[in-house]
Design a protein around this motif. Structure first.
Motif, PDB file in Angstrom:
ATOM      1  N   GLY A   1       3.523  10.241   0.193  1.00  0.00           N
ATOM      2  CA  GLY A   1       2.783   9.694   1.078  1.00  0.00           C
ATOM      3  C   GLY A   1       2.911  10.783   2.332  1.00  0.00           C
ATOM      4  O   GLY A   1       3.797  10.941   2.893  1.00  0.00           O
TER       5      GLY A   1
ATOM      6  N   ALA B   1      -3.700   0.933   2.977  1.00  0.00           N
ATOM      7  CA  ALA B   1      -3.802   2.380   2.858  1.00  0.00           C
ATOM      8  C   ALA B   1      -5.115   2.886   3.738  1.00  0.00           C
ATOM      9  O   ALA B   1      -5.973   2.310   3.743  1.00  0.00           O
ATOM     10  CB  ALA B   1      -3.808   2.951   1.455  1.00  0.00           C
TER      11      ALA B   1
ATOM     12  N   SER C   1       0.731  -1.273   0.152  1.00  0.00           N
ATOM     13  CA  SER C   1      -0.056   0.036  -0.088  1.00  0.00           C
ATOM     14  C   SER C   1       0.944   1.130   0.009  1.00  0.00           C
ATOM     15  O   SER C   1       0.205   2.369   0.195  1.00  0.00           O
ATOM     16  CB  SER C   1      -1.056   0.010   1.542  1.00  0.00           C
TER      17      SER C   1
ATOM     18  N   SER D   1      -0.938   8.354   3.250  1.00  0.00           N
ATOM     19  CA  SER D   1      -1.928   8.742   2.384  1.00  0.00           C
ATOM     20  C   SER D   1      -1.649   9.680   1.399  1.00  0.00           C
ATOM     21  O   SER D   1      -0.787  10.503   1.481  1.00  0.00           O
ATOM     22  CB  SER D   1      -3.147   9.476   3.423  1.00  0.00           C
TER      23      SER D   1
END
Length: 346
Positions: free
Chosen positions: A271, A222, A181, A251
């Motif tokens: 991220g 995620a 993820s 995220s």
């Protein structure tokens, strides 16, 4: 206000975050060689209490507070980090071959948001060198192995990469995390496809089952998954009998940040971690726990900057928690504060 926040952090935050990271590693390595420093560090930060012990997937954790993957990528500092009171440390993400990762600059602070944005790209020394580092294990702490694939390989080799690292790391870690993820690697979408995950999990479980002693296998997901995707994760865990889920990774969502649009545009992709993803991560944990009727263990990570943040994740269904960005912003005392709060609420 602590010494860390008033003096140490302002000095460290004047320097590029990636350079500071390596400076801190070198400093801690050096200090640990001085007689008495390890014992002093433990005396300041460590709490040992039988009420903190957590038994999960066949492992006894001295306490439920861990350090998330990405901090000690190459397994060079886990012995020293044990002195700061962590119950476990997750190394990696580890790939078969060493790789530089994405082009620098690739790690950014959003100070007003108490956040980081990174697009490191699985930079690590490769599994062979990391295994050599793990051979220095003093047995002070539980170690998780977060594993991934090398960048730029064909899709038909993804599973082969995960299996290679799984095989090599197996004797040296206590549990595994399949990192599918991370938003900073190529073909991110394929890695989160349920059909592919079924193939991947089956392949690593086949290796695991061939061993005299099996290792727990967890999936890191995620925070940006919708409820349909989360339902698929619940089904996947039930179908494959995975040992647990880590919720959540960084995220790609940029909503509600104090950082300006210009600052975010200058940073670019990556991220997001830290306080802004706290509620998203907690919501994912809550959904997984409630919808599955707590069918599997959950490690909660994302935006834990205080004891209250950790307790909130535990209250909605996390069995263990991990810190990373909060550890950088709040300092090493955070681990002790969380464990003290857990004892107070026991």
């Amino acid at each position: 206000m602590s010494l860390y926040k008033t003096i140490i952090r302002p000095l460290l935050f004047k320097v590029d975050p990636e350079k500071v990271h390596y400076f801190v590693f070198d400093t801690l390595k050096f200090l640990s060689k001085i007689p008495g420093v390890s014992a002093l560090t433990q005396a300041i930060y460590k709490i040992e209490d039988p009420r903190l012990i957590r038994e999960l997937f066949g492992i006894s954790f001295k306490n439920p507070v861990g350090l998330a993957a990405g901090f000690d990528k190459n397994a060079v500092l886990f012995n020293q980090l044990a002195d700061f009171g962590f119950g476990f440390v997750e190394i990696g993400t580890v790939t078969p071959k060493g790789q530089e990762g994405n082009t620098k600059k690739r790690l950014f602070r959003l100070k007003a948001d108490k956040a980081l944005i990174n697009r490191m790209g699985f930079n690590n020394l490769g599994v062979k060198e990391i295994v050599e580092n793990l051979k220095q294990n003093e047995g002070k702490i539980i170690i998780g192995g977060n594993i991934g694939k090398n960048t730029g390989i064909p899709e038909n080799q993804y599973t082969q990469d995960y299996c290679h690292v799984f095989e090599e790391l197996h004797p040296y870690v206590d549990y595994f995390v399949l990192n599918v993820s991370c938003p900073n690697v190529s073909s991110h979408a394929k890695l989160e496809d349920k059909d592919y995950l079924l193939e991947l999990v089956a392949a690593v479980q086949k290796i695991n089952n061939s061993k005299e002693e099996q290792r727990p296998i967890l999936l890191k997901i995620a925070p940006d998954l919708n409820t349909t995707q989360l339902d698929e994760i619940i089904d996947l865990v039930a179908e494959t009998k995975l040992d647990g889920v880590i919720a959540s990774n960084t995220s790609v969502n940029r909503e509600g940040l104090k950082a300006s649009k210009q600052q975010l545009a200058a940073i670019g992709n990556g991220g997001l971690s830290g306080q802004p993803i706290k509620d998203r991560s907690t919501a994912v944990i809550k959904y997984l726990a409630e919808k599955s009727n707590k069918a599997f263990p959950i490690i909660g990570v994302g935006g834990i900057h205080s004891a209250a943040d950790a307790l909130e994740k535990i209250a909605v269904g996390a069995d263990l928690v991990q810190v990373y960005t909060g550890f950088i912003y709040e300092g090493p005392a955070l681990v002790k504060k969380i464990n003290k709060a857990i004892l107070k609420n026991t």
